[in-house]
Motif scaffolding. Structure first.
Motif, PDB file in Angstrom:
ATOM      1  N   SER A  42       0.828  -1.209   0.000  1.00 26.66           N
ATOM      2  CA  SER A  42       0.000   0.000   0.000  1.00 26.66           C
ATOM      3  C   SER A  42       0.863   1.261   0.000  1.00 26.66           C
ATOM      4  O   SER A  42       0.593   2.213  -0.736  1.00 26.66           O
ATOM      5  N   VAL A  43       1.911   1.257   0.838  1.00 26.35           N
ATOM      6  CA  VAL A  43       2.825   2.412   0.851  1.00 26.35           C
ATOM      7  C   VAL A  43       3.540   2.540  -0.488  1.00 26.35           C
ATOM      8  O   VAL A  43       3.715   3.642  -1.029  1.00 26.35           O
ATOM      9  N   ALA A  46       1.215   4.101  -3.024  1.00 23.84           N
ATOM     10  CA  ALA A  46       1.118   5.555  -2.865  1.00 23.84           C
ATOM     11  C   ALA A  46       2.375   6.238  -3.408  1.00 23.84           C
ATOM     12  O   ALA A  46       2.295   7.288  -4.075  1.00 23.84           O
ATOM     13  N   LEU A  49       2.297   6.161  -7.221  1.00 25.15           N
ATOM     14  CA  LEU A  49       1.381   7.173  -7.751  1.00 25.15           C
ATOM     15  C   LEU A  49       2.097   8.516  -7.895  1.00 25.15           C
ATOM     16  O   LEU A  49       1.973   9.196  -8.928  1.00 25.15           O
ATOM     17  N   SER A 339      -5.059   6.215  -7.987  1.00 23.57           N
ATOM     18  CA  SER A 339      -5.567   6.899  -6.795  1.00 23.57           C
ATOM     19  C   SER A 339      -6.658   6.059  -6.135  1.00 23.57           C
ATOM     20  O   SER A 339      -6.682   5.890  -4.906  1.00 23.57           O
ATOM     21  N   SER A 342      -5.074   3.035  -4.421  1.00 28.00           N
ATOM     22  CA  SER A 342      -4.410   3.370  -3.152  1.00 28.00           C
ATOM     23  C   SER A 342      -5.423   3.516  -2.025  1.00 28.00           C
ATOM     24  O   SER A 342      -5.183   3.062  -0.884  1.00 28.00           O
ATOM     25  N   VAL A 343      -6.568   4.133  -2.310  1.00 33.71           N
ATOM     26  CA  VAL A 343      -7.609   4.288  -1.294  1.00 33.71           C
ATOM     27  C   VAL A 343      -8.101   2.923  -0.815  1.00 33.71           C
ATOM     28  O   VAL A 343      -8.206   2.658   0.391  1.00 33.71           O
ATOM     29  N   SER A 345      -6.548   0.082  -1.019  1.00 34.92           N
ATOM     30  CA  SER A 345      -5.462  -0.655  -0.362  1.00 34.92           C
ATOM     31  C   SER A 345      -5.436  -0.351   1.129  1.00 34.92           C
ATOM     32  O   SER A 345      -5.339  -1.263   1.969  1.00 34.92           O
ATOM     33  N   HIS A 364      -5.318  -2.550  -8.993  1.00 41.02           N
ATOM     34  CA  HIS A 364      -3.871  -2.413  -9.259  1.00 41.02           C
ATOM     35  C   HIS A 364      -3.508  -3.026 -10.609  1.00 41.02           C
ATOM     36  O   HIS A 364      -2.688  -2.467 -11.351  1.00 41.02           O
TER      37      HIS A 364
END
Length: 450
Positions: A42-43, A46, A49, A339, A342-343, A345, A364
């Motif tokens: 997840s990190v 981000a 992105l 985006s 990421s939300v 995740s 993803h």
């Protein structure tokens, strides 16, 4: 006996619970490992992105270098290098301007106004001059049997004043009388052979061999002698003593173009004779009788250019713009999908239900696909440019990829890996397979009520 029975039951329950907790310890350890892996993903998503936004914002995707310099006939400049991205293009050139006192052969276009605005301003200024009014009323009898000096003057005056009907009438007569012969048609239609480079410093040899035929003319402009290469069809269109009037030389290229006369000269085999100055020196500007003026031009790509604008932009055509629009569209789509991914995740840590992990993993993989489309369309546009747009990718140029492409590949790889990891760890954890009762309940089937 009764008390012993109760104690025995309590001891059995305690032992059973302890055994159950002990059995769940490996499940909890595996679950925590999965959480750490997915948190890292997840990190990383981000971060990717942000990296993707940086990548599509930069103009360092394609880098083309011309070595010591590649001469481009359309602009009479040496191509040095260029770099471009999805939105902006930068081009580095060196323009060889022959010094006033240098003895070299010059193409008449070396003094030409090539910018449309400059041409229109010069025509407007000249339209108020007295000689233009005199030219407009030259006595010309139609139909023309010969294209006389009077006809040449009137045609030039109508072109200056944008008198379109009169200019088109005289232009048709000129093409019929002067450009319809077999010799003229050959001079207007070059072969597909590679142009022959001519050294502009070797004037004596060009005159003795008659390399340019009658196209090489010695012309006096502002009390200075110049050796100009002017196509014979162009000489047939211009009036006598044109060189004594200011700015006519600057407008000749635009005038010949509107008459359908190309700026080049052909040999007897129809091959273009190309004046190519010496390669610019690496450090100094002045050399060989030329001033090599360096320049860097950066501009944002007009993705919706009309046909008229494309005619004045040799670096692009309709097909290449289709590629560029596709790249830009999918680049923006990728930002939106990443985006969203990421939300979802990070949301999987708030709600451990398996379906949210699968949703995040699927998003993803979709963003990886859209990023790959951008990269593949970029490669296709490069192949097309190599084959069809000499101005953008001259023969002998070398191509390298800038950091924008590598950042894009990094983003694609991160999306693929994270998508696979989220789907891999999205299995249901129900009953005894769950590390805690809460997680077990989260993966139980849910009946949606009214």
């Amino acid at each position: 006996m009764k008390k012993m029975s109760v104690k025995s039951v309590k001891r059995d329950a305690s032992t059973s619970t302890l055994g159950h907790d002990e059995a769940r310890k490996p499940l909890m350890a595996a679950y925590m490992f999965q959480r750490r892996v997915l948190l890292g993903c997840s990190v990383l998503m981000a971060l990717s992105l942000i990296i993707w936004i940086i990548a599509i914002a930069t103009d360092r995707w394609i880098i083309i270098t011309g070595g010591g310099g590649i001469f481009i006939p359309e602009t009479r400049r040496f191509f040095m290098a260029s770099h471009s991205g999805l939105w902006r293009h930068c081009r580095e050139t060196k323009t060889p301007n022959a010094l006033p006192n240098s003895t070299v052969i010059r193409n008449f276009t070396s003094f030409a106004f090539t910018n449309v605005g400059l041409v229109n301003n010069a025509k407007m200024n000249m339209s108020h001059m007295e000689f233009i009014d005199d030219f407009r009323y030259e006595n010309v009898t139609f139909p023309l049997k010969n294209f006389t000096q009077e006809a040449k003057k009137r045609m030039f005056a109508h072109w200056i004043r944008n008198d379109e009907p009169e200019f088109q009438t005289l232009k048709a007569a000129f093409q019929s009388l002067e450009l319809s012969s077999e010799k003229s048609r050959k001079a207007l239609n070059p072969s597909s052979a590679k142009p022959i480079a001519i050294n502009p410093l070797d004037i004596q040899n060009a005159k003795e061999r008659k390399t340019f035929g009658n196209a090489l003319q010695e012309v006096v402009v502002n009390s200075t002698n110049y050796n100009f290469v002017i196509p014979e069809s162009g000489q047939a269109a211009i009036f006598e003593n044109w060189n004594k009037i200011d700015q006519v030389l600057n407008l000749l290229w635009a005038y010949f173009r509107d008459l359908g006369i190309p700026p080049y000269v052909l040999n007897e085999n129809g091959v273009v004779l190309q004046l190519v100055p010496p390669i610019p020196p690496k450090k100094q500007r002045l050399a060989y009788g030329y001033d090599y003026v360096p320049s860097t031009r950066c501009k944002y790509i007009d993705m919706f250019s009309n046909a008229k604008a494309l005619r004045n932009e040799p670096a692009y055509d309709d097909t290449l713009l289709d590629y560029i629009r596709t790249q830009a569209s999918f680049a923006c789509i990728t930002v939106f999908v990443m985006s969203l991914g990421s939300v979802f995740s990070f949301y999987t840590f708030m709600n451990p239900r398996y379906m949210f992990k699968r949703l995040a993993g699927g998003i993803h993989l979709v963003s990886a696909s859209t990023a790959l489309v951008v990269i593949q369309v970029l490669f296709a546009s490069i192949d097309y440019t190599k084959e069809h747009l000499f101005y953008s990718y001259p023969d002998g140029a070398e191509l390298t990829y800038g950091f924008g492409v590598y950042l894009a590949w990094f983003t694609f790889a991160v999306n693929i890996v994270c998508g696979i990891m989220f789907i891999w760890y999205s299995g249901k954890k129900k009953g005894s397979k769950a590390p805690t009762d809460e997680i077990a309940m989260a993966d139980e089937p849910t009946i949606m009520g009214r």
